[in-house]
Design an enzyme around this catalytic site. Structure first.
Site, PDB file in Angstrom:
ATOM      1  N   SER A  35     -20.187  16.904   9.910  1.00 56.40           N
ATOM      2  CA  SER A  35     -19.483  18.175   9.839  1.00 56.40           C
ATOM      3  C   SER A  35     -18.143  18.025  10.566  1.00 56.40           C
ATOM      4  O   SER A  35     -18.087  17.480  11.674  1.00 56.40           O
ATOM      5  CB  SER A  35     -20.338  19.261  10.521  1.00 56.40           C
ATOM      6  OG  SER A  35     -19.638  20.475  10.557  1.00 56.40           O
ATOM      7  N   SER A  37     -15.721  16.113   9.656  1.00 56.51           N
ATOM      8  CA  SER A  37     -15.128  14.779   9.495  1.00 56.51           C
ATOM      9  C   SER A  37     -13.916  14.822   8.556  1.00 56.51           C
ATOM     10  O   SER A  37     -13.035  13.968   8.633  1.00 56.51           O
ATOM     11  CB  SER A  37     -16.171  13.778   8.975  1.00 56.51           C
ATOM     12  OG  SER A  37     -16.711  14.204   7.739  1.00 56.51           O
ATOM     13  N   SER A  40     -14.294  18.187   3.081  1.00 55.01           N
ATOM     14  CA  SER A  40     -13.732  19.268   2.252  1.00 55.01           C
ATOM     15  C   SER A  40     -12.221  19.131   2.138  1.00 55.01           C
ATOM     16  O   SER A  40     -11.657  19.313   1.040  1.00 55.01           O
ATOM     17  CB  SER A  40     -14.041  20.645   2.868  1.00 55.01           C
ATOM     18  OG  SER A  40     -15.416  20.839   2.944  1.00 55.01           O
ATOM     19  N   SER A 107     -24.903  15.084   3.469  1.00 52.28           N
ATOM     20  CA  SER A 107     -25.848  14.109   2.871  1.00 52.28           C
ATOM     21  C   SER A 107     -26.175  12.989   3.863  1.00 52.28           C
ATOM     22  O   SER A 107     -25.780  11.839   3.654  1.00 52.28           O
ATOM     23  CB  SER A 107     -25.313  13.561   1.545  1.00 52.28           C
ATOM     24  OG  SER A 107     -23.947  13.243   1.572  1.00 52.28           O
TER      25      SER A 107
HETATM   26  N1  LIG Z   1     -28.033  22.194  11.369  1.00 51.86           N
HETATM   27  C1  LIG Z   1     -26.922  21.924  10.663  1.00 51.86           C
HETATM   28  N2  LIG Z   1     -26.553  20.640  10.452  1.00 51.86           N
HETATM   29  C2  LIG Z   1     -25.436  20.374   9.745  1.00 51.86           C
HETATM   30  N3  LIG Z   1     -24.611  21.321   9.207  1.00 51.86           N
HETATM   31  C3  LIG Z   1     -24.954  22.617   9.394  1.00 51.86           C
HETATM   32  C4  LIG Z   1     -26.109  22.974  10.130  1.00 51.86           C
HETATM   33  N4  LIG Z   1     -26.183  24.347  10.144  1.00 51.86           N
HETATM   34  C5  LIG Z   1     -25.130  24.805   9.449  1.00 51.86           C
HETATM   35  N5  LIG Z   1     -24.380  23.784   8.999  1.00 51.86           N
HETATM   36  C6  LIG Z   1     -23.197  23.974   8.111  1.00 51.86           C
HETATM   37  O1  LIG Z   1     -23.661  23.612   6.802  1.00 51.86           O
HETATM   38  C7  LIG Z   1     -22.809  22.643   6.225  1.00 51.86           C
HETATM   39  C8  LIG Z   1     -23.610  21.430   5.727  1.00 51.86           C
HETATM   40  O2  LIG Z   1     -24.221  21.701   4.544  1.00 51.86           O
HETATM   41  P1  LIG Z   1     -24.556  20.514   3.554  1.00 51.86           P
HETATM   42  O3  LIG Z   1     -25.186  21.158   2.363  1.00 51.86           O
HETATM   43  O4  LIG Z   1     -23.365  19.674   3.349  1.00 51.86           O
HETATM   44  O5  LIG Z   1     -25.647  19.662   4.378  1.00 51.86           O
HETATM   45  S1  LIG Z   1     -26.682  18.588   3.837  1.00 51.86           S
HETATM   46  O6  LIG Z   1     -25.955  17.659   2.948  1.00 51.86           O
HETATM   47  O7  LIG Z   1     -27.759  19.275   3.100  1.00 51.86           O
HETATM   48  O8  LIG Z   1     -27.195  17.897   5.048  1.00 51.86           O
HETATM   49  C9  LIG Z   1     -21.881  22.154   7.302  1.00 51.86           C
HETATM   50  O9  LIG Z   1     -20.619  22.150   6.647  1.00 51.86           O
HETATM   51  P2  LIG Z   1     -19.472  21.065   6.899  1.00 51.86           P
HETATM   52  O10 LIG Z   1     -18.984  21.386   8.297  1.00 51.86           O
HETATM   53  O11 LIG Z   1     -18.457  21.378   5.848  1.00 51.86           O
HETATM   54  O12 LIG Z   1     -20.028  19.682   6.770  1.00 51.86           O
HETATM   55  C10 LIG Z   1     -21.983  23.156   8.411  1.00 51.86           C
HETATM   56  O13 LIG Z   1     -20.890  24.035   8.381  1.00 51.86           O
HETATM   57  N1  LIG Z   2      -6.041  13.140   8.372  1.00 54.75           N
HETATM   58  C1  LIG Z   2      -6.837  14.192   8.151  1.00 54.75           C
HETATM   59  N2  LIG Z   2      -7.574  14.257   7.012  1.00 54.75           N
HETATM   60  C2  LIG Z   2      -8.431  15.310   6.797  1.00 54.75           C
HETATM   61  N3  LIG Z   2      -8.606  16.332   7.664  1.00 54.75           N
HETATM   62  C3  LIG Z   2      -7.896  16.309   8.827  1.00 54.75           C
HETATM   63  C4  LIG Z   2      -6.995  15.244   9.114  1.00 54.75           C
HETATM   64  N4  LIG Z   2      -6.458  15.471  10.330  1.00 54.75           N
HETATM   65  C5  LIG Z   2      -6.966  16.622  10.781  1.00 54.75           C
HETATM   66  N5  LIG Z   2      -7.837  17.150   9.884  1.00 54.75           N
HETATM   67  C6  LIG Z   2      -8.556  18.423  10.066  1.00 54.75           C
HETATM   68  O1  LIG Z   2      -9.935  18.145  10.248  1.00 54.75           O
HETATM   69  C7  LIG Z   2     -10.707  19.241   9.776  1.00 54.75           C
HETATM   70  C8  LIG Z   2     -11.765  18.736   8.804  1.00 54.75           C
HETATM   71  O2  LIG Z   2     -12.563  19.827   8.413  1.00 54.75           O
HETATM   72  P1  LIG Z   2     -13.326  19.849   7.033  1.00 54.75           P
HETATM   73  O3  LIG Z   2     -12.478  19.275   5.947  1.00 54.75           O
HETATM   74  O4  LIG Z   2     -13.846  21.241   6.861  1.00 54.75           O
HETATM   75  O5  LIG Z   2     -14.528  18.835   7.327  1.00 54.75           O
HETATM   76  P2  LIG Z   2     -15.965  18.757   6.644  1.00 54.75           P
HETATM   77  O6  LIG Z   2     -15.830  19.273   5.243  1.00 54.75           O
HETATM   78  O7  LIG Z   2     -16.309  17.298   6.704  1.00 54.75           O
HETATM   79  O8  LIG Z   2     -16.865  19.606   7.486  1.00 54.75           O
HETATM   80  C9  LIG Z   2      -9.731  20.229   9.114  1.00 54.75           C
HETATM   81  O9  LIG Z   2      -9.435  21.257  10.038  1.00 54.75           O
HETATM   82  C10 LIG Z   2      -8.501  19.357   8.871  1.00 54.75           C
HETATM   83  O10 LIG Z   2      -7.309  20.092   8.878  1.00 54.75           O
END
Ligand SMILES: Nc1ncnc2c1ncn2[C@@H]1O[C@H](COP(=O)(O)OS(=O)(=O)O)[C@@H](OP(=O)(O)O)[C@H]1O
Ligand SMILES: Nc1ncnc2c1ncn2[C@@H]1O[C@H](COP(=O)(O)OP(=O)(O)O)[C@@H](O)[C@H]1O
Length: 199
Positions: A35, A37, A40, A107
C-alpha cells in the site's frame, strides 16, 4: 457446486478479431506492491499515456473494486484470494474483449498472483513489482492506514502485520522512491513495445 451440466459455448467472433479491430494486442499489466508503493499512480499515468496513443484500456483498482464487485470481502488470506480470483476472472474477460488491462492490487501472495495469471492467455500477463521500500510507503502514508495499523486499529495490514511475498521473476521492477513517474511510464511503454503488445 458442480459445473457438469454447464457446457462452454463457442462464439464466432474471437479475441484475435477484437484485437485486430482495436489495432493492438490485449494484455494485463499487473502491478503488485505494498500500500502506498505507487501502484495506482503508475497505472494511472501509464493508462493516460496509452489512451493518448489511441489504445483501448481499462484500469482495475483494488480500492474501487472493493466498493462493488468485492464489497463483501475483507483482508484475511481467504478473502484476498477470493478478491483476486474475481478480479483475475474479470481481467481474463477484458483480455478476451481485446483490451489492455491495467491493475493495481496489493496481491501479496505468490499463489494469488499465479491464480490471476491462470485466467490470462499465455504471454499476456505482465507482472510489474512496484518495489518501493516499506519505510517509504509508511512515510508517505497516503491514506493514514500505516499509522492506524501501527496503532493496532487495522489488523492484517500488509507489510506490518500481514506478509508481502515479493515476485521472484517480475517482468519489471520499479522502485518509485528512486524512479520518477515519467521514467516508470517510459520503462513500461518500452517493455510493451519489446513484447510487441503495442507498436
Ligand atoms: N488490512 C489491509 N491490508 C492492506 N490494505 C488494506 C487493508 N485494509 C484496508 N486496506 C486498503 O485496501 C487496499 C488494498 O486492497 P487490494 O484489493 O489491493 O488488496 S489485496 O490485493 O486483496 O491484498 C489498500 O489500497 P492501496 O493503498 O491502494 O494498496 C488499502 O488502502
Ligand atoms: N516516482 C513516483 N511514482 C509514483 N508515485 C509517487 C512517486 N513519488 C511519489 N509518489 C507518491 O506516492 C504515492 C503512491 O500512492 P498510490 O499510487 O496510491 O499507491 P498504491 O496504489 O500502491 O497504494 C502517491 O501519493 C504519489 O504521488
Amino acid at each position: 457446486m458442480t459445473h457438469n451440466d454447464i457446457k462452454w459455448q463457442q462464439h464466432d467472433v474471437n479475441a484475435a478479431q477484437r484485437e485486430a479491430l482495436f489495432g493492438h494486442q490485449s494484455a494485463v499489466i499487473w502491478f503488485t506492491g505494498l500500500s502506498g508503493s505507487g501502484k495506482s499512480t503508475v497505472a494511472n499515468a501509464l493508462e493516460q499515456a496509452l489512451v493518448a496513443q489511441g489504445k483501448h484500456t481499462y484500469l482495475l483498482d483494488g480500492d474501487n473494486v472493493r466498493h462493488g464487485l468485492c464489497a463483501d470481502l475483507g483482508f484475511s488470506a481467504e478473502d484476498r484470494t477470493e478478491n483476486l480470483r474475481r478480479v483475475g476472472a474479470v481481467a481474463g474477460l477484458m483480455v478476451d474483449a481485446g483490451l489492455l488491462v491495467l491493475s493495481a492490487f496489493i496481491s501479496p501472495y505468490r499463489n494469488q498472483r499465479e491464480l490471476v495469471k491462470s485466467f490470462i492467455a499465455p504471454g499476456k500477463f505482465i507482472e510489474v513489482h512496484i518495489a518501493t521500500p516499506l519505510e517509504v510507503c509508511e512515510q508517505r502514508d497516503v491514506k493514514g492506514l500505516y499509522k492506524k495499523a501501527r496503532a493496532g486499529q487495522i489488523s492484517q495490514f500488509t507489510g506490518i502485520s500481514d506478509p508481502y511475498e515479493a515476485p521472484q521473476h517480475a517482468d519489471l521492477v520499479l522502485d518509485t522512491s528512486v524512479t520518477s513517474l515519467q521514467d516508470s511510464v517510459q520503462q513500461l511503454l518500452a517493455l510493451l513495445k519489446k513484447r510487441q503488445i503495442i507498436s
